[in-house]
Design a protein around this motif. Structure first.
Motif, PDB file in Angstrom:
ATOM      1  N   SER A  77      -4.537   8.609  -1.419  1.00  0.00           N
ATOM      2  CA  SER A  77      -3.860   9.179  -2.598  1.00  0.00           C
ATOM      3  C   SER A  77      -4.546   8.843  -3.916  1.00  0.00           C
ATOM      4  O   SER A  77      -4.672   9.696  -4.793  1.00  0.00           O
ATOM      5  CB  SER A  77      -2.410   8.696  -2.646  1.00  0.00           C
TER       6      SER A  77
ATOM      7  N   ASP B 262       0.874  -1.168   0.000  1.00  0.00           N
ATOM      8  CA  ASP B 262       0.000   0.000   0.000  1.00  0.00           C
ATOM      9  C   ASP B 262       0.909   1.216   0.000  1.00  0.00           C
ATOM     10  O   ASP B 262       1.918   1.248   0.715  1.00  0.00           O
ATOM     11  CB  ASP B 262      -0.917   0.001   1.227  1.00  0.00           C
TER      12      ASP B 262
ATOM     13  N   GLY C 180       1.407   5.740  -1.046  1.00  0.00           N
ATOM     14  CA  GLY C 180       0.751   7.036  -1.246  1.00  0.00           C
ATOM     15  C   GLY C 180       1.708   8.183  -0.989  1.00  0.00           C
ATOM     16  O   GLY C 180       2.878   7.974  -0.661  1.00  0.00           O
TER      17      GLY C 180
ATOM     18  N   LYS D 234      14.163   5.484 -11.331  1.00  0.00           N
ATOM     19  CA  LYS D 234      13.101   5.637 -10.328  1.00  0.00           C
ATOM     20  C   LYS D 234      13.111   4.429  -9.371  1.00  0.00           C
ATOM     21  O   LYS D 234      13.046   4.603  -8.152  1.00  0.00           O
ATOM     22  CB  LYS D 234      11.727   5.781 -11.006  1.00  0.00           C
TER      23      LYS D 234
HETATM   24  P1  IMP Z   1      -1.494   1.886  -4.594  1.00  0.00           P
HETATM   25  O1  IMP Z   1      -0.713   1.560  -3.367  1.00  0.00           O
HETATM   26  O2  IMP Z   1      -0.968   1.209  -5.819  1.00  0.00           O
HETATM   27  O3  IMP Z   1      -2.963   1.731  -4.391  1.00  0.00           O
HETATM   28  O4  IMP Z   1      -1.237   3.453  -4.882  1.00  0.00           O
HETATM   29  C1  IMP Z   1      -1.851   4.472  -4.188  1.00  0.00           C
HETATM   30  C2  IMP Z   1      -1.744   5.801  -4.908  1.00  0.00           C
HETATM   31  O5  IMP Z   1      -0.602   6.498  -4.411  1.00  0.00           O
HETATM   32  C3  IMP Z   1      -1.557   5.730  -6.405  1.00  0.00           C
HETATM   33  O6  IMP Z   1      -2.789   5.660  -7.073  1.00  0.00           O
HETATM   34  C4  IMP Z   1      -0.858   7.048  -6.684  1.00  0.00           C
HETATM   35  O7  IMP Z   1      -1.783   8.100  -6.750  1.00  0.00           O
HETATM   36  C5  IMP Z   1       0.010   7.234  -5.444  1.00  0.00           C
HETATM   37  N1  IMP Z   1       1.351   6.682  -5.662  1.00  0.00           N
HETATM   38  C6  IMP Z   1       1.889   5.601  -5.050  1.00  0.00           C
HETATM   39  N2  IMP Z   1       3.137   5.359  -5.502  1.00  0.00           N
HETATM   40  C7  IMP Z   1       3.368   6.308  -6.430  1.00  0.00           C
HETATM   41  C8  IMP Z   1       4.490   6.561  -7.285  1.00  0.00           C
HETATM   42  O8  IMP Z   1       5.517   5.859  -7.309  1.00  0.00           O
HETATM   43  N3  IMP Z   1       4.368   7.631  -8.106  1.00  0.00           N
HETATM   44  C9  IMP Z   1       3.265   8.421  -8.136  1.00  0.00           C
HETATM   45  N4  IMP Z   1       2.189   8.204  -7.396  1.00  0.00           N
HETATM   46  C10 IMP Z   1       2.235   7.152  -6.537  1.00  0.00           C
END
Ligand code: IMP
Length: 200
Positions: A86, A70, A72, A178
């Motif tokens: 996020s 998870d 954000g 990255k």
């Molecule tokens: P999840 O953990 O994949 O659900 O990501 C949560 C949210 O955090 C994503 O939809 C992005 O908006 C943001 N986020 C997480 N990691 C990144 C990253 O490496 N770059 C940009 N946004 C990120």
């Protein structure tokens, strides 16, 4: 013998990334879609709670050990928001562009030194659905929020995330750069190290 681990994500990029890092380790990553795992309710108040909920859900349906992440963006001037929200900052159906536009609006006129922010990534490994001692790894990436989007790579908030050590946005970095710097890369390398010394 190969140990299979289910990945609690429907994102094929994440499955590929894990698979590459675990090559030769005797661990095979299987996406949760192979087991028709339904989406977990992310009702936690923290990244780690949500990662555990996702991993437990995937482990319950697949009857395999599970990994979930998870992640954000935390913005200091917004008291840590959007944080665990996020992906849905600008609403349930919000696109990355909507979320980025709202972030810029909230930080309008704020000077550089007050635009500090960081990405967080929490990775969790559960040996089984009821594992009381999950392996937990955290990765953090410090930066600043820009005034305008820059770059085409990456996803989410990358075009607004200024990376001080490279002097550009995260969306201007090639994927391998990255990965070497990012919250997710750091958490992933920590987990891989701990998993490769794990005995099922
Ligand atoms: P999840 O953990 O994949 O659900 O990501 C949560 C949210 O955090 C994503 O939809 C992005 O908006 C943001 N986020 C997480 N990691 C990144 C990253 O490496 N770059 C940009 N946004 C990120």
């Amino acid at each position: 013998m190969t140990q299979r681990i289910v990945l609690a994500s429907n994102n094929p990029n994440k499955a590929r990334e894990f698979g590459q890092l675990l090559k030769g380790s005797g661990i095979e990553i299987v996406p949760q879609s192979h087991f028709q795992v339904p989406e977990a309710d992310e009702t936690g108040l923290t990244f780690v709670e949500n990662a555990i909920l996702k991993a437990r859900n995937a482990s319950a349906y697949s009857e395999l050990p599970a990994i979930a992440d998870d992640s954000g963006l935390e913005v200091d001037a917004l008291g840590g928001e959007p944080g665990i929200h996020s992906a849905r900052f600008a609403g349930d159906e919000a696109s990355d562009a909507d979320n980025n536009a709202l972030l810029l609006e909230r930080l309008r006129d704020l000077p550089d030194e007050k635009r500090t922010a960081r990405f967080q990534c929490l990775l969790v490994f559960l040996r089984h659905e009821k594992d009381p001692t999950p392996i937990i790894c955290q990765g953090t990436w410090e930066g600043r929020i820009l005034y305008n989007p820059q770059g085409e790579n990456g996803f989410g908030y990358d075009p607004l995330f200024f990376v001080p050590e490279k002097g550009c946005s995260a969306a201007e970095l090639p994927a391998e750069v990255k990965n070497a710097l990012s919250h997710r890369g750091k958490a992933l390398r920590c987990l891989v190290e701990r998993l490769t010394s794990w005995q099922p």
